[in-house]
Every structure is written in C-alpha cells, then in structure tokens.
Design an enzyme around this catalytic site. Structure first.
Site, PDB file in Angstrom:
ATOM      1  N   HIS A 144     -41.682 -42.505 -42.262  1.00 50.97           N
ATOM      2  CA  HIS A 144     -40.817 -41.515 -41.616  1.00 50.97           C
ATOM      3  C   HIS A 144     -39.356 -41.862 -41.894  1.00 50.97           C
ATOM      4  O   HIS A 144     -38.899 -42.932 -41.478  1.00 50.97           O
ATOM      5  CB  HIS A 144     -41.092 -41.480 -40.106  1.00 50.97           C
ATOM      6  CG  HIS A 144     -42.477 -41.011 -39.770  1.00 50.97           C
ATOM      7  ND1 HIS A 144     -43.572 -41.846 -39.768  1.00 50.97           N
ATOM      8  CD2 HIS A 144     -42.939 -39.774 -39.459  1.00 50.97           C
ATOM      9  CE1 HIS A 144     -44.652 -41.145 -39.459  1.00 50.97           C
ATOM     10  NE2 HIS A 144     -44.304 -39.889 -39.264  1.00 50.97           N
ATOM     11  N   ASP A 181     -41.785 -38.296 -43.900  1.00 53.75           N
ATOM     12  CA  ASP A 181     -41.973 -37.159 -42.997  1.00 53.75           C
ATOM     13  C   ASP A 181     -40.840 -36.995 -41.984  1.00 53.75           C
ATOM     14  O   ASP A 181     -40.171 -37.963 -41.613  1.00 53.75           O
ATOM     15  CB  ASP A 181     -43.266 -37.348 -42.187  1.00 53.75           C
ATOM     16  CG  ASP A 181     -44.502 -37.077 -43.021  1.00 53.75           C
ATOM     17  OD1 ASP A 181     -44.401 -37.048 -44.265  1.00 53.75           O
ATOM     18  OD2 ASP A 181     -45.577 -36.903 -42.423  1.00 53.75           O
TER      19      ASP A 181
HETATM   20 ZN   LIG Z   1     -44.471 -35.348 -38.846  1.00 55.53          ZN
END
Ligand SMILES: [Zn+2]
Length: 253
Positions: A216, A70
């Site tokens: 992430h 992400d």
């Molecule tokens: Zn996010």
C-alpha cells in the site's frame, strides 16, 4: 514466389507484442556503476489480459514478479515511491482509488509517463460482496472513466477492495468490463504497520516466480521498505513486470 517469408516475419512481431515479450528500445540505459537495475523494465505492455476471470499469481518458471500498490495515490509517498522505482527501472501496477484519482491526476499522469500500469480499485473502496450488481457497475464505470480522463489510458484490470469478490462477480465483471480480477499471493500486511524491515523481509521471502506482491503506497513505512525489497529481489534474480505483462506470460515455461 517467396512471399510467405515476409508474412511470417510480420506475424511473429505481433505475436511477441501480445505476449509482452518484445523488448523495447526506448527505455533508459542501464547505469554502468553496477547499481541495482531491473532489465525487464524495458518490456513493452501487452495488448491482451489473458482469459481467466482472476489471477492471484501466474504459472511460470521464469523469475518474474509483479509489484502492486493499492489505495493511492498519496500526495508525498507516491512521488517518493516513483523516484525509487525509476532509479531501478522497475515498472509497477497501481490500484488507485477514485477519490484520490480526482485529487492527484498529475501523479497518475506521471505513473503512465514512466511506464507503470494503473488498475481499477473502485471509487469508494467498499466490499463488493455486499453490493448489488448495479452498485458494482457504477463503482467500476466511474473509476474507469476517471482514470481514463486523467491519463488517456483506460485501466485493463481491477482489484476488489480487501480481495473480497465472489466467483460469479469475477465472471460477469470479466465479461462486461474485460477486467480480470487481480488478487495477490504475497501479502506483507503492511497496513498493520509492522515496520519497514518486516515488510521488506516478508516480501523478499514470499516472492516466487509468477507472484503478485501486495503493498500500500499510502503508508510511509511501506515506501521506506521498497529500496531494500527491490534490491534484494533483484539480487536473488527476480525481475519486475506489470500485472498485464505477468498475465501475458501465464503458462509459458
Ligand atoms: Zn485497497
């Protein structure tokens, strides 16, 4: 006349593609030196995205998982990650943020060229539960158009920032955009920067068949964690597929 035989062959092929079970023949060849290698990396992308309004995992017994990244792309971390994925034939799903899409369209093009999937993660990364329907529409539409303009491939799924979304939002977003809302069931909380070995062990220990893993790619330590995470999961018998490939397997045992 024996025409039914031909018809059933044609139908069978189409069904297989829709289920994401067709094995591609154009992918890279497995190295002979025994390096970790994801056999599922040659599976074709399915056309459908299931029927449910949202998924945090899917119901399967087979050891497939989806690795999702992400908030990128990031100028240096994401290309480094793509190298790691490519060397193991792992295909992942990237929930990119609108501002980074505009900044790094060449990285998005590389993702698509290397068989990864890109999903919509809005433009401003705000909390959808605090937005009006029109604000959400604009966030999703602008991001959808930016990803499509950069890559030529429209996103098929969305992930709400922070996982914050209501049941009714999931439902109308699915109807209007065709997107299932993709959450996760393994979160190593890498944004709290616990260190790469902790991130890796949380992902490896948390993975179950049908699982969706959240990482992430804006954090360097998360990229550092990927070689050991992927190699240990492959050693445990897991195979990596994209989110739409995983959804296409939902309910299959
Ligand atoms: Zn996010």
């Amino acid at each position: 006349m024996a025409v039914t035989g031909c018809q059933s062959t044609g139908k069978k092929k189409k069904k297989k593609e829709d289920e994401g079970a067709a094995v591609g023949t154009t992918g890279p060849t497995r190295p002979s030196d025994g390096r970790p290698w994801n056999d599922a990396g040659s599976l074709q992308l399915p056309r459908s995205v299931g029927t449910k309004p949202s998924y945090s995992s899917v119901s399967i017994n087979r050891p497939y998982v989806a690795l999702t990244f992400d908030d990128g792309p990031h100028a240096t971390n994401t290309p480094r990650l793509l190298d790691i994925l490519r060397s193991r034939n792992v295909k992942a799903t990237f929930y990119v943020v609108g501002t980074n899409v505009k900044r790094y369209p060449h990285i998005l093009k590389r993702m698509i060229a290397e068989g990864h999937e890109i999903g919509n993660h809005t433009v401003t990364h705000g909390n959808l539960t605090k937005m009006s329907p029109d604000q959400i529409r604009q966030e999703l539409r602008t991001s959808h158009e930016a990803i499509t303009a950069a890559t030529g491939v429209p996103p098929k799924t969305m992930r709400p920032p922070y996982g914050a979304i209501t049941a009714s939002q999931k439902s109308w977003i699915r109807q209007e955009f065709g997107y299932p809302s993709i959450l996760w069931n393994v979160d190593p909380e890498d944004w709290k920067k616990p260190g790469s070995s902790v991130v890796a062990s949380r992902l490896v220990n948390g993975a179950r068949p049908g699982g969706i893993l959240l990482v992430h790619d804006i954090h360097s330590a998360s990229i550092d964690a990927m070689p050991q995470t992927i190699d240990q999961l492959l050693a445990k018998g897991f195979q990596f597929v994209t989110v739409t490939q995983l959804i296409a397997m939902d309910g299959q045992q």
